[in-house]
Design an enzyme around this catalytic site. Structure first.
Site, PDB file in Angstrom:
ATOM      1  N   CYS A   2      35.655 -23.136  -8.094  1.00  0.00           N
ATOM      2  CA  CYS A   2      35.629 -24.387  -7.418  1.00  0.00           C
ATOM      3  C   CYS A   2      34.308 -24.797  -6.662  1.00  0.00           C
ATOM      4  O   CYS A   2      33.439 -24.132  -6.462  1.00  0.00           O
ATOM      5  CB  CYS A   2      36.614 -24.440  -6.477  1.00  0.00           C
ATOM      6  N   ARG A  27      29.851 -24.841 -12.889  1.00  0.00           N
ATOM      7  CA  ARG A  27      30.593 -23.880 -12.277  1.00  0.00           C
ATOM      8  C   ARG A  27      32.025 -23.502 -12.904  1.00  0.00           C
ATOM      9  O   ARG A  27      32.480 -22.430 -12.723  1.00  0.00           O
ATOM     10  CB  ARG A  27      30.925 -24.026 -10.828  1.00  0.00           C
ATOM     11  N   TRP A  76      39.237 -24.798 -10.020  1.00  0.00           N
ATOM     12  CA  TRP A  76      39.061 -23.826 -11.088  1.00  0.00           C
ATOM     13  C   TRP A  76      40.575 -23.174 -10.619  1.00  0.00           C
ATOM     14  O   TRP A  76      40.730 -22.499  -9.532  1.00  0.00           O
ATOM     15  CB  TRP A  76      38.193 -22.816 -10.998  1.00  0.00           C
ATOM     16  N   ASN A 102      37.821 -23.778  -1.570  1.00  0.00           N
ATOM     17  CA  ASN A 102      37.342 -22.882  -2.660  1.00  0.00           C
ATOM     18  C   ASN A 102      37.817 -21.581  -2.134  1.00  0.00           C
ATOM     19  O   ASN A 102      37.412 -21.042  -0.897  1.00  0.00           O
ATOM     20  CB  ASN A 102      35.873 -22.891  -2.787  1.00  0.00           C
ATOM     21  N   GLY A 103      38.468 -20.722  -2.806  1.00  0.00           N
ATOM     22  CA  GLY A 103      38.841 -19.473  -2.258  1.00  0.00           C
ATOM     23  C   GLY A 103      40.362 -18.984  -2.559  1.00  0.00           C
ATOM     24  O   GLY A 103      40.949 -19.871  -3.283  1.00  0.00           O
ATOM     25  N   GLU A 484      26.640  -6.576 -24.675  1.00  0.00           N
ATOM     26  CA  GLU A 484      26.324  -7.963 -24.277  1.00  0.00           C
ATOM     27  C   GLU A 484      26.242  -9.036 -25.478  1.00  0.00           C
ATOM     28  O   GLU A 484      26.909 -10.087 -25.254  1.00  0.00           O
ATOM     29  CB  GLU A 484      24.808  -8.002 -23.821  1.00  0.00           C
ATOM     30  N   LYS A 488      28.662 -12.149 -25.233  1.00  0.00           N
ATOM     31  CA  LYS A 488      28.303 -13.516 -25.836  1.00  0.00           C
ATOM     32  C   LYS A 488      28.929 -14.361 -26.512  1.00  0.00           C
ATOM     33  O   LYS A 488      29.419 -15.398 -26.419  1.00  0.00           O
ATOM     34  CB  LYS A 488      26.814 -13.439 -26.038  1.00  0.00           C
ATOM     35  N   GLU A 491      32.549 -15.072 -25.363  1.00  0.00           N
ATOM     36  CA  GLU A 491      32.857 -16.120 -24.185  1.00  0.00           C
ATOM     37  C   GLU A 491      32.464 -17.807 -24.804  1.00  0.00           C
ATOM     38  O   GLU A 491      33.102 -18.451 -24.445  1.00  0.00           O
ATOM     39  CB  GLU A 491      32.180 -15.942 -22.977  1.00  0.00           C
ATOM     40  N   HIS A 507      36.072   7.947 -35.073  1.00  0.00           N
ATOM     41  CA  HIS A 507      37.149   8.509 -34.151  1.00  0.00           C
ATOM     42  C   HIS A 507      38.432   7.428 -33.987  1.00  0.00           C
ATOM     43  O   HIS A 507      39.267   7.559 -33.110  1.00  0.00           O
ATOM     44  CB  HIS A 507      36.967   8.987 -32.880  1.00  0.00           C
ATOM     45  N   LYS A 607      31.396 -20.152 -13.828  1.00  0.00           N
ATOM     46  CA  LYS A 607      29.936 -19.540 -13.558  1.00  0.00           C
ATOM     47  C   LYS A 607      29.844 -18.684 -12.710  1.00  0.00           C
ATOM     48  O   LYS A 607      29.337 -17.504 -12.785  1.00  0.00           O
ATOM     49  CB  LYS A 607      28.842 -20.768 -13.566  1.00  0.00           C
TER      50      LYS A 607
HETATM   51  O1  M6R Z   1      26.739 -14.042 -11.046  1.00  0.00           O
HETATM   52  P1  M6R Z   1      26.980 -12.471 -11.741  1.00  0.00           P
HETATM   53  O2  M6R Z   1      25.921 -11.997 -12.143  1.00  0.00           O
HETATM   54  O3  M6R Z   1      27.553 -11.562 -10.529  1.00  0.00           O
HETATM   55  O4  M6R Z   1      28.320 -12.906 -12.649  1.00  0.00           O
HETATM   56  C1  M6R Z   1      28.988 -11.777 -13.213  1.00  0.00           C
HETATM   57  C2  M6R Z   1      29.571 -11.960 -14.414  1.00  0.00           C
HETATM   58  O5  M6R Z   1      30.670 -13.180 -14.098  1.00  0.00           O
HETATM   59  C3  M6R Z   1      28.535 -12.821 -15.296  1.00  0.00           C
HETATM   60  O6  M6R Z   1      27.592 -12.186 -16.062  1.00  0.00           O
HETATM   61  C4  M6R Z   1      29.699 -13.387 -16.691  1.00  0.00           C
HETATM   62  O7  M6R Z   1      30.026 -12.070 -17.513  1.00  0.00           O
HETATM   63  C5  M6R Z   1      28.730 -14.238 -17.557  1.00  0.00           C
HETATM   64  N1  M6R Z   1      29.538 -15.464 -17.947  1.00  0.00           N
HETATM   65  C6  M6R Z   1      28.437 -13.677 -18.946  1.00  0.00           C
HETATM   66  O8  M6R Z   1      27.462 -14.590 -19.599  1.00  0.00           O
END
Ligand code: M6R
Length: 612
Positions: A2, A27, A76, A102-103, A484, A488, A491, A507, A607
């Protein structure tokens, strides 16, 4: 997660609120709303499911709503599906109080039942509406909004950033925070609250960071801050020094592509000030040589891509420092009864500095006596302020949900810290120290060369974007880098993919390889290249289509086996993932583009993940 904005000033509030919300769209959200107080008609609330554009159209860019005091929210969903009713602001039963949140309020059900017994009717499924109704209840009791907010905060459990307006208060909005980010902005034509500085930077660079337990009363002229006992507090002001354009697309089609392209510069900014006369200089931290020599174990705690930085660092740090490094997902660490004591150094990695799991894990580590060193991108964020020491990545604002430049700068900063500690411990040879530092300084230029070949990757993406399941394989640092690359792709393109340590395939997982399966083979880690090649041959033998990433040194060998090959410059093995990840970012980007995905705002993601 949020996004909250609030404004009390001398201009029409609604257009400013919508503009601020637009700047926080990154966000992640599923609905949006604003509430404005006007002299003529009291509180007016407009909210709707879907994109901010819908809300903007509904209110003619905010022009329809009079008034210079208001709050806004992008939601969110946590409690209750995304729909118009569950969208914020929530209004108390008598229509006098509007609130954005937010929370998560953990004891909301118990409070809701209590209020229902008093005859209060609820309209939404959210935990947030309960707070609006509880506020009305206490306001009716005590007749002061500030006092009512204080009473509510003593009653609720969980995490929150609140923005509140009341029709009885023509100029004042009230804000409060615990475990969810909230900043105060001091503007010329009025004052602000917001979840992050991007929302207000167009209007002011003068901000203060609210601390847990604080309540702020914001009017056009003043911001008064109180502690939980309603005693006044002084706030330190901070000047935001980055430019508004840093948070704008600047001609690029997507923030993600812009941020991928910004990586060489971001690395330069993160590394250069920390290398002087051939040595790593970390002026900003206070780890003494004596403390470092007493370190018995090292934890890295983080989530998502930041966790993947930890995975790369584990290999590099254990090699350089000869100390055990354990990488933990923050959400697991905090409940795992971790073995932390005074001799444990805990690295906390977070772009946003607000990830709730990471913050909670850091607190747990500190509670057990561990010493915390945070690697954070957002200046003044909660993790940065609570850690024993903080080192900032100077990546600038990162807007795309899928991190790229923050990941890359975290990676090089971890390499720098690793070298620094290894030097103090005497576990790295002078030759290797010098070699890594020299390559680190050459990294931006080498990365630029990788980026200049973006069309190769674009072409491979157009060949492979129709695959529904993709494997990333590699050994050692290549495996960590593959984690990673796979995240990427998942997501932003919604393709199922998995990263595997190549040696582990036989395995179990190799049973999934069938004719046509796409395998992204990572062969950049020189010491294990031949072993990695054997695994490439194994998957090829079972019909896999292989897209490889390798270095100049191994180009010839790889091209003989793989169907397609991306070649990157050679560098020191410690730094190879910094170059190798770039084609993987580009691959995810172009695959998502081919599939018509919403690249900067992928479905279901936020985000900054400020709930557990
Ligand atoms: O802000 P942060 O680095 O703590 O966020 C951690 C993850 O939420 C963040 O890296 C997330 O996996 C990304 N969307 C990946 O691209």
């Amino acid at each position: 997660m949020c996004g909250i904005i609030g404004f009390s000033g001398r201009e029409q509030a609604a257009p400013i609120l919508l503009d601020g919300l637009a700047r926080m769209e990154y966000r992640g959200y599923d609905s949006a709303g604003i509430a404005v107080r006007a002299e003529t008609c009291g509180l007016q609330v407009k909210k709707t499911k879907g994109r901010l554009q819908v809300l903007s159209t509904l209110t003619h860019g905010g022009a329809d709503l009079e008034g210079t005091l208001g709050i806004g929210h992008t939601r969110w969903a946590t409690h209750g599906e995304p729909n118009d009713i569950n969208a914020h602001p929530h209004v108390s039963e008598n229509g006098q109080i509007a609130l954005v949140h937010n929370g998560i309020i953990e004891n909301y059900l118990e409070i809701k039942e209590h209020l229902q017994k008093q005859g209060v009717t609820f309209t939404s499924d959210t935990d947030s509406e309960v707070v609006a109704q509880l506020l009305e209840f206490h306001y009716n009791e005590c007749g002061s909004m500030l006092e009512a907010v204080g009473r509510v905060l003593r009653r609720i459990e969980g995490s929150y950033a609140f923005g509140i307006i009341c029709s009885d208060y023509p100029n004042a909005l009230i804000a409060a925070r615990k475990d969810s980010p909230l900043i105060l902005g001091y503007g010329e034509n009025g004052n602000f609250i917001a979840s992050d500085v991007t929302a207000v930077i167009k209007y002011t660079r003068d901000v203060a960071y609210m601390d847990d337990g604080e309540i702020a009363v914001v009017t056009p002229e003043t911001i008064d801050v109180f502690d939980s006992e309603l005693m006044p507090r002084e706030k330190e002001h901070h000047q935001i020094d980055w430019d508004v354009s840093a948070a704008e697309k600047g001609g690029y089609a997507h923030f993600m592509f812009k941020e991928i392209m910004e990586q060489p510069e971001a690395i330069r900014k993160t590394v250069s000030p920390r290398i002087r006369e051939g040595r790593v200089v970390l002026d900003d931290i206070s780890l003494t040589a004596e403390y470092v020599k007493g370190i018995s174990r090292i934890f890295v705690i983080a989530c998502g891509s930041s966790y993947h930085v930890g995975m790369v660092s584990k290999y590099n740090w254990e090699h350089l420092l000869r100390r055990p490094v354990e990488v933990c997902l923050a959400s697991e660490f905090r409940y795992s009864d971790p073995l932390v004591d005074e001799s444990t150094l805990v690295l906390v990695i977070s772009q946003s500095g607000e990830t709730l799991d990471t913050m909670a894990a850091m607190r747990e580590a500190r509670r057990r006596g561990g010493r915390t060193l945070a690697i954070v991108n957002v200046v003044g964020s909660s993790i940065a302020r609570e850690a024993d020491d903080v080192l900032y990545t100077w990546a600038g604002p990162e807007i795309a949900v899928a991190t790229t430049k923050a990941y890359s700068t975290q990676l090089v900063l971890m390499d720098l810290v690793g070298l620094y500690l290894a030097d103090l411990l005497g576990t790295v040879s002078r030759e290797e120290y010098d070699a890594v530092l020299a390559e680190m300084q050459a990294l931006p230029e080498k990365m630029q060369r990788v980026l200049e070949n973006f069309e190769d990757v674009q072409y491979f993406a157009s060949r492979y974007f129709n695959h529904n399941s993709i494997f990333f394989i590699g050994r050692n640092l290549d495996y960590a880098m593959g984690l990673e690359g796979s995240l990427k792709l998942k997501e932003i393109s919604y393709i199922h993919s998995e990263a595997y340590a190549s040696g582990e395939l036989k395995h179990g997982t190799i049973s999934l390889i069938e004719p046509g399966t796409l395998v992204v083979a990572l062969g950049t880690f020189a010491p294990l290249f031949d072993k990695a090649m054997s695994n490439v041959v194994e998957v090829k033998a079972r019909g896999a289509e292989v897209l490889a990433v390798t270095t100049e040194m191994f180009r010839e060998k790889m091209e003989k086996t793989a169907n397609s090959t991306v070649v990157i410059p050679d560098t020191h093995p410690v730094l190879q993932p910094s170059l190798g990840v770039v084609p993987l970012q580009l691959f995810a980007y172009y695959v998502a583009l081919q599939r018509g995905c919403d690249i900067d705002k992928p479905r279901n993601l936020a985000k900054s993940v400020t709930v557990e």
